[in-house]
Enzyme design. Structure first.
Site, PDB file in Angstrom:
ATOM      1  CE  LYS A 120     -44.432 -31.929  81.297  1.00  0.00           C
ATOM      2  NZ  LYS A 120     -44.401 -32.200  82.741  1.00  0.00           N
ATOM      3  CE1 TYR A 179     -11.282 -29.833  72.085  1.00  0.00           C
ATOM      4  CE2 TYR A 179     -13.516 -30.552  71.593  1.00  0.00           C
ATOM      5  CZ  TYR A 179     -12.541 -29.569  71.584  1.00  0.00           C
ATOM      6  OH  TYR A 179     -12.831 -28.327  71.080  1.00  0.00           O
TER       7      TYR A 179
END
EC number: 5.1.1.1
Length: 388
Positions: A39, A267
């Site tokens: 999955k 940043y």
């Protein structure tokens, strides 16, 4: 190698996955079947390529989370049995019935309607009934109701009752008391059905943690997930498998600049150089799967040396301090996790820093990162999800 794709890429060694599968088979024995869990795009490794390699090496069953994942495997020609572990809306069931996909069931009304859909197509819908023994997700919790409804399911036209399963919540923890309670509840459910004469071929509950620690829970089939990909589910399980990590997450330096002391990087100015420094820029960011929480909190490998991420990880770019790396150049390989010159960083290492599990680290690598597949010792395919 592979200059035509992004410098940021994942290498998936399918030989390692096959090795891990064989290790699991060694531990559980030939009598016990193995359902390989693929999955979430095989935990980010690539569902089709992983499924194909597992099928070629003898896996008995495959498991996915959604009907779309099951149909994707069928579209690639994977014909092995595939169980959808989650709920499948009846509105999506028709094609899955046609493609011989196995459904998870936990409600008689649903199964009756599923059987009608299958009968109209001249087919039988194969189901595995889910019992909630303590996970708190889908599945029967009322065992009196469950045994009555499961008996009725076994007699329905258009339905093949092939399996019954449950899922452990704490099999990878040191304290096994709750896991033992869950198994006892599941065993009780199986006994109830036996008394009613309901014969079910495949009974399964053992996930990766149970494979290593709860051999009494193997039953007819086990469901390895994270161990197939080379990680243990936690540090508390027995390390009885010789696991090989299958994924390397890499990029390359695209820019190097020399900056003076007191230069801010990225940043928020969360990193300011304390000396004249060499700062390299990498074309990788949190949109690729390099978690922003690794800002100023992770080291990568460059020329066999551990070097720190400096400043905040951006969406698409990240900076590292390569001041101590002799001869560093634009184009040098950078390992986020994986091996380089005998040194290793693992997804487990990153998971610890993020206070999460390796499953999330693997699954977090986005579709814009190309996958390079190695099988039988050779590169045999490159998957670029964004290539049209």
């Amino acid at each position: 190698m592979f200059d035509e794709i992004r410098p940021t890429r994942v290498e998936v060694n399918l030989d390692s996955i096959v090795h891990n599968f064989r290790e699991i088979k060694r531990v559980v024995g030939d009598r016990v079947k193995v359902m390989g869990v693929v999955k979430a795009n095989a935990y980010g490794h690539g569902a089709y390529h992983v499924a194909k390699a597992l099928v070629e090496n003898g896996v008995d069953y495959l498991a996915v989370a959604t009907v779309e994942e099951a149909l994707e495997l069928r579209s690639y020609g994977i014909t092995a049995p595939v169980l959808i572990l989650g709920y499948t809306p009846l509105s999506q069931a028709g094609e899955a019935v046609e493609k011989d996909v196995t459904f998870t069931a936990f409600d008689l009304k649903y199964v009756k309607e599923l059987g009608e859909i299958a009968s109209r197509k001249g087919k039988k819908a194969k189901i595995h009934v889910k019992i909630d023994t303590g996970m708190g997700r889908i599945g029967y919790t009322d065992f009196d109701l469950a045994e009555r409804e499961i008996e009725e399911m076994s007699k329905l036209e258009g339905i093949e009752l092939e399996g019954i399963f449950s899922h452990f919540a704490t099999s990878d923890e040191k304290d096994k008391d709750y896991a033992r309670e869950q198994f006892e509840r599941f065993a009780d459910m199986l006994k109830r059905l036996e008394k009613r004469g309901v014969n079910i071929t495949l009974k399964h509950i053992a996930n990766s943690g149970a494979i290593t620690d709860l051999n009494y829970a193997y039953l007819d089939m086990v469901r390895p997930g994270i161990t197939l990909y080379g990680s243990y589910p936690s540090n508390d399980v027995n390390k009885i498998l010789d696991l090989r990590p299958a994924m390397n997450f890499k990029t390359k330096i695209v820019y190097i600049k020399e900056v003076p002391e007191n230069t801010s990087i990225s940043y928020g100015r969360t990193f300011i150089t304390k000396r004249p420094s060499k700062i390299a820029t990498l074309p990788i960011g949190y949109a690729d799967g390099l978690n922003r929480l690794l800002s100023n909190n992770h080291e990568v490998l460059v020329r066999g040396k551990y070097v720190p991420i400096v400043g905040r990880v951006c969406m698409d770019q990240t900076m590292i301090d390569v001041t101590e790396v002799e001869g560093v150049e634009v184009g040098d390989e950078v390992v986020i996790f994986g091996e380089q010159e005998g040194k290793r960083i693992t997804a487990d290492d990153i998971a610890k820093k993020l206070r999460t599990i390796p499953h999330e680290v693997y699954c977090g690598i986005s579709r814009r990162v190309p996958r390079i597949y190695i099988y039988r010792g050779e590169v045999f395919d490159v998957k670029n999800y964004l290539k049209i």
